[in-house]
Design an enzyme around this catalytic site. Structure first.
Site, mmCIF file in Angstrom:
data_model
loop_
_atom_site.group_PDB
_atom_site.id
_atom_site.type_symbol
_atom_site.label_atom_id
_atom_site.label_comp_id
_atom_site.label_asym_id
_atom_site.label_seq_id
_atom_site.Cartn_x
_atom_site.Cartn_y
_atom_site.Cartn_z
ATOM 1 N N LYS A 53 0.841 -1.201 0.000
ATOM 2 C CA LYS A 53 0.000 0.000 0.000
ATOM 3 C C LYS A 53 0.876 1.250 0.000
ATOM 4 O O LYS A 53 0.622 2.201 -0.757
ATOM 5 C CB LYS A 53 -0.948 -0.010 1.220
ATOM 6 C CG LYS A 53 -2.031 -1.069 1.105
ATOM 7 C CD LYS A 53 -2.838 -1.295 2.384
ATOM 8 C CE LYS A 53 -3.793 -2.469 2.205
ATOM 9 N NZ LYS A 53 -4.615 -2.785 3.378
ATOM 10 N N GLN A 97 -4.481 -1.572 9.600
ATOM 11 C CA GLN A 97 -4.424 -2.910 8.999
ATOM 12 C C GLN A 97 -4.960 -3.947 9.982
ATOM 13 O O GLN A 97 -4.602 -3.949 11.163
ATOM 14 C CB GLN A 97 -2.958 -3.219 8.613
ATOM 15 C CG GLN A 97 -2.783 -4.503 7.822
ATOM 16 C CD GLN A 97 -3.433 -4.456 6.438
ATOM 17 O OE1 GLN A 97 -3.590 -3.401 5.836
ATOM 18 N NE2 GLN A 97 -3.830 -5.621 5.940
ATOM 19 N N ASP A 120 -11.094 2.703 4.183
ATOM 20 C CA ASP A 120 -11.360 1.253 4.111
ATOM 21 C C ASP A 120 -12.867 0.980 4.057
ATOM 22 O O ASP A 120 -13.289 -0.119 3.712
ATOM 23 C CB ASP A 120 -10.798 0.554 5.357
ATOM 24 C CG ASP A 120 -9.509 -0.205 5.068
ATOM 25 O OD1 ASP A 120 -9.320 -0.626 3.915
ATOM 26 O OD2 ASP A 120 -8.721 -0.381 6.008
HETATM 27 N N1 GUN Z 1 -6.777 -6.977 6.253
HETATM 28 C C1 GUN Z 1 -7.115 -7.723 5.187
HETATM 29 N N2 GUN Z 1 -7.684 -6.957 4.234
HETATM 30 C C2 GUN Z 1 -7.718 -5.709 4.714
HETATM 31 C C3 GUN Z 1 -8.195 -4.475 4.195
HETATM 32 O O1 GUN Z 1 -8.736 -4.368 3.084
HETATM 33 N N3 GUN Z 1 -8.037 -3.396 5.002
HETATM 34 C C4 GUN Z 1 -7.468 -3.477 6.234
HETATM 35 N N4 GUN Z 1 -7.370 -2.378 6.968
HETATM 36 N N5 GUN Z 1 -7.029 -4.608 6.749
HETATM 37 C C5 GUN Z 1 -7.142 -5.713 5.981
#
Ligand code: GUN
Length: 294
Positions: A53, A97, A120
């Site tokens: 990311k 995350q 998100d």
């Molecule tokens: N863990 C697995 N997929 C995601 C996601 O799309 N966003 C976040 N914040 N954590 C994750």
């Protein structure tokens, strides 16, 4: 029939180029877009996702700031950091995350993020907006799947869609988004008896179960579109999805590979949401792109 492979990497490249132009426009307007990423502990997969990311942000000109906390950090310390980021005008998106260590309440963390910066789409306000069909920040993975379907010209209205996996991150929002587009949607999960009796009916099958080899050709209707959201690391280090790719490819009309299918689009849609947030905040005209804004 041998399925067309849906190239998520190629679509991600196109959308990220548009993102780059949107980011440049924001910079010219004096409001460079910013994303804050919080990761707690040293879960190996989370580190990989977070680094992807951050790298993607850098490539398109979104300023990302990574906050790494040890697994033993207190919940309070995370909440204090989030509240500070909520107040920071240079930050347009905040992402924590998941998963988090067991002593930290995911709900509390997600509800502390300002829903204006919840790129998100996990805050209850944004979940509610999705339920009523007026999504503000669509969750990134289902948003990416939606873009993949659109880019292939695959219509959703009136189709039988089966979503395998009922997580808050993928399965549930995916089902809501497709229902909003007038698909007939079934959600299957770990307790579903005789999964095949559902999957065989699917015109579009979205699999997000985290189980390698779960979907085999006998479970798939001839000509179905198969979207594999799974990312599983096998003992030999290779990465596979939830679908028996080589087998199902002989039966489906379209299929996403793993890696190189949904994954690159998840990261891309995070950037799209961050730009959207920055543009809303600063009243900057949005990109005139049928693809990004579709
Ligand atoms: N863990 C697995 N997929 C995601 C996601 O799309 N966003 C976040 N914040 N954590 C994750």
């Amino acid at each position: 029939m041998v399925a067309k492979i849906i190239d998520g990497k190629a679509l991600a490249r196109v959308v990220r180029q548009e993102c780059k132009e949107r980011a440049e426009r924001l910079v010219r307007s004096g409001c460079p877009p910013g994303l804050a990423v919080i990761v707690v502990g040293d879960d190996a997969a989370s580190q990989v996702y977070v680094n992807n990311k951050v790298r993607a942000c850098h490539e398109v000109g979104v300023k990302s700031t990574l906050f790494k906390f040890p697994a033993a950090v207190s919940e309070d310390e995370i909440l204090v950091r989030i509240r500070a980021l909520n107040q920071d005008d240079a930050v347009h998106g905040i992402l924590v995350q998941l998963p988090l260590p067991a002593h930290i309440s995911v709900r509390k963390v997600l509800e502390t993020i300002s829903h204006h910066k919840d790129v998100d789409g996990f805050h209850l306000y944004n979940v509610g907006s999705l339920v009523v069909g007026n999504s503000i920040f669509p969750p990134c993975t289902p948003y990416g799947v939606q873009k993949l379907l659109q880019s292939e010209g695959i219509a959703v209205r009136g189709k039988n869609v089966v979503v395998v996996g009922a997580s808050n991150i993928v399965g549930k929002p995916m089902a809501l988004m497709l229902m909003q587009q007038e698909a007939t949607v079934a959600i299957c999960h770990a307790q579903t008896r005789d999964l095949a009796q559902f999957t065989i009916l699917a015109d579009i099958l979205v699999v997000a179960a985290g189980k390698p080899g779960l979907i085999v050709p006998q479970m798939v209707k001839a000509g179905a579109v198969v979207i594999d959201v799974g990312i599983n690391r096998l003992a030999d280090g290779s990465i596979v999805g939830d679908v028996d790719f080589d087998g199902v490819r002989q039966k489906a009309s379209h299929i996403t590979p793993v890696p190189g299918g949904v994954g690159p689009m998840t990261v891309t849609m995070l950037i799209v949401n961050t730009l959207e947030s920055a543009e809303r905040t600063h009243g900057v005209a949005q990109a005139d792109s049928a693809l990004v804004n579709a």
